[in-house]
Motif scaffolding. Structure first.
Motif: not given
Length: 463
Positions: A36, A42, A46, A132
């Motif tokens: 990611y 993400a 995830p 993320t």
């Protein structure tokens, strides 16, 4: 001829003690397979994946909010912000939103494989950046990971359903359907439900029923208050149709059904000897069978498929529980006679030795003290019939099954199953020729006295 499995290890050497793995060198660190990045961020939950290690019983996973100053590759760090060892497949649905309380920041994670004695099988993987942006997760259910009806060894009359748990779930409800659900990825049971079961936290479920025909299955997570977590997974199709005209059936107990190394089921096909065969087959085996169970379910589970050849191996459960070889031999004769009466050619497999110490360690189950004599007596009988000597590749009782071939002392691991498959392949053409030449001479007739003796000897399971 011994079949060698070449395992790539750090120095290609490890030491096996009598009762558990004791590694001189670890297997290579796991390789993370999901990445990611800022371009591929993400979600809030995830799915993390890595390569499978078939010597793992479970995995340990650590998450960090920064790169630690000092990070050992072979021990857990005190600087992690999240840790779990409740990981039994090579994937994990990480609840980032809970870990970071909704904050969006870069994280780092790593994972390692562990054995039954809570010792590392591998070092930790290299620390992996996890970027993320906190967008909603697309994972709203358990993720199924079975692949039935795709290649040798993937057709099971008694299926095992497997999945990757979804974040927050503490229980799971499995649903078996007679048709595709009218409410895919819904929250309510399907009108086509024919069976369901709710189980505590797990990654698999052994269907207790034989499934002749075409079916679908799906699973959903349940939280600690008994409420659904998300929706049902995608419905997975599997088929055991008699019209498929299977030439070879496999009939037996858990050793033939598949699975091993404690965490791997018959749906992990590398733990099934049928997956190593050079020809297709349908697996009619059921885990936990005794010889009497095999005899009792033969008509129900074998005859609908009318295979031309039936590979038979069973009775390890009975023998280790103290059932006499005499009962086992009569049971095998009954199965052979049933085959003959239905134009099926029986092919017996000899029984590999076992390891009572490991059986007791893993399952807390005792083994009859007379097991070596009884195993050898059964195998000596089998060697007088049309057979393949799969036991010859392993030690002869009272020598025990080395831990490197079966962690639990009974169910051969992937390397042991590969040996069995190779042995069958190597002898298959000779066995078929023997059947053609000696068909009449190999007939079996069970007498009334033998049948009475078979029914009179208790089918003991627990010592």
């Amino acid at each position: 001829m011994k079949y060698t499995i070449i395992l790539i290890v750090l120095i290609n050497i490890f030491i096996l003690s009598g009762d558990a793995y004791s590694y001189k060198q670890l297997y290579p660190a796991l390789e993370i397979t999901t990445h990611y990045t800022e371009e591929n961020p993400a979600s809030a939950a995830p799915l993390l994946r890595w390569n499978e290690n078939t010597k793992a019983v479970y995995y340990e996973l650590e998450v960090f909010d920064k790169i630690p100053d000092r990070l050992s590759t072979n021990s857990v760090s005190a600087e992690h912000i999240y840790f779990t060892n409740q990981v039994f497949v090579n994937a994990f649905n990480l609840p980032i939103a809970e870990i970071t309380e909704g904050c969006h920041k870069n994280l780092y994670w790593r994972v390692r494989a562990m054995d039954f004695d809570n010792k590392p099988v591998t070092n930790f993987s290299a620390l992996e950046l996890l970027y993320t942006d906190g967008h909603p997760s697309e994972i709203n259910s358990p993720v199924t990971n079975t692949n039935y009806n795709h290649g040798n060894g993937s057709v099971l009359l008694y299926p095992v359903y497997q999945w990757i748990p979804n974040a927050g779930a503490v229980k799971f409800e499995v649903e078996v359907l007679s048709a595709p659900p009218e409410n895919p990825n819904g929250t309510e049971p399907s009108m086509y439900r024919i069976f369901s079961s709710t189980i505590d936290f797990s990654c698999e479920y052994y269907d207790p029923h034989s499934r002749i025909g075409t079916y679908y299955w799906r699973v959903r997570g349940i939280d600690s208050d008994g409420r659904p977590i998300g929706v049902y997974s995608n419905a997975e199709r599997f088929s055991n149709e008699p019209s498929a005209d299977y030439q070879v059936g496999i009939f037996g107990d858990s050793i033939s059904h598949g699975g091993g190394h404690l965490s791997y089921s018959p749906a992990d096909f590398e733990f099934s000897y049928s997956s190593y065969l050079n020809f297709p087959s349908i697996n009619l085996s059921e885990s936990g069978d005794t010889i009497e169970m095999m005899v009792n379910r033969f008509d129900k589970d074998v005859l609908p498929f009318a295979p031309r050849y039936l590979i038979i191996m069973g009775a390890s459960n009975s023998l280790r529980a103290g059932v006499s070889a005499d009962k086992i031999i009569i049971g095998l004769k009954i199965l052979q006679q049933k085959c003959q009466e239905n134009d099926i050619q029986p092919i017996l497999l000899t029984l590999p030795t076992i390891n009572p110490h490991n059986i007791n360690k893993i399952f807390t189950e005792s083994t009859s003290s007379n097991w070596p004599y009884e195993f050898n007596k059964v195998n000596n009988y089998i060697r007088t019939r049309v057979h393949i000597d799969t036991a010859a590749e392993f030690p002869v009782p009272p020598e025990i099954l080395p831990t490197e071939f079966a962690l639990d002392g009974l169910h051969l691991d992937d390397n042991g199953k590969a040996i069995m498959g190779h042995t069958i392949n190597e002898n298959w053409s000779n066995v078929l020729a023997q059947i053609t030449e000696d068909n009449d001479e190999d007939k079996v007739t069970v007498t009334a006295k033998e049948m009475e003796l078979f029914r009179s000897i208790p089918d003991v399971y627990d010592l």
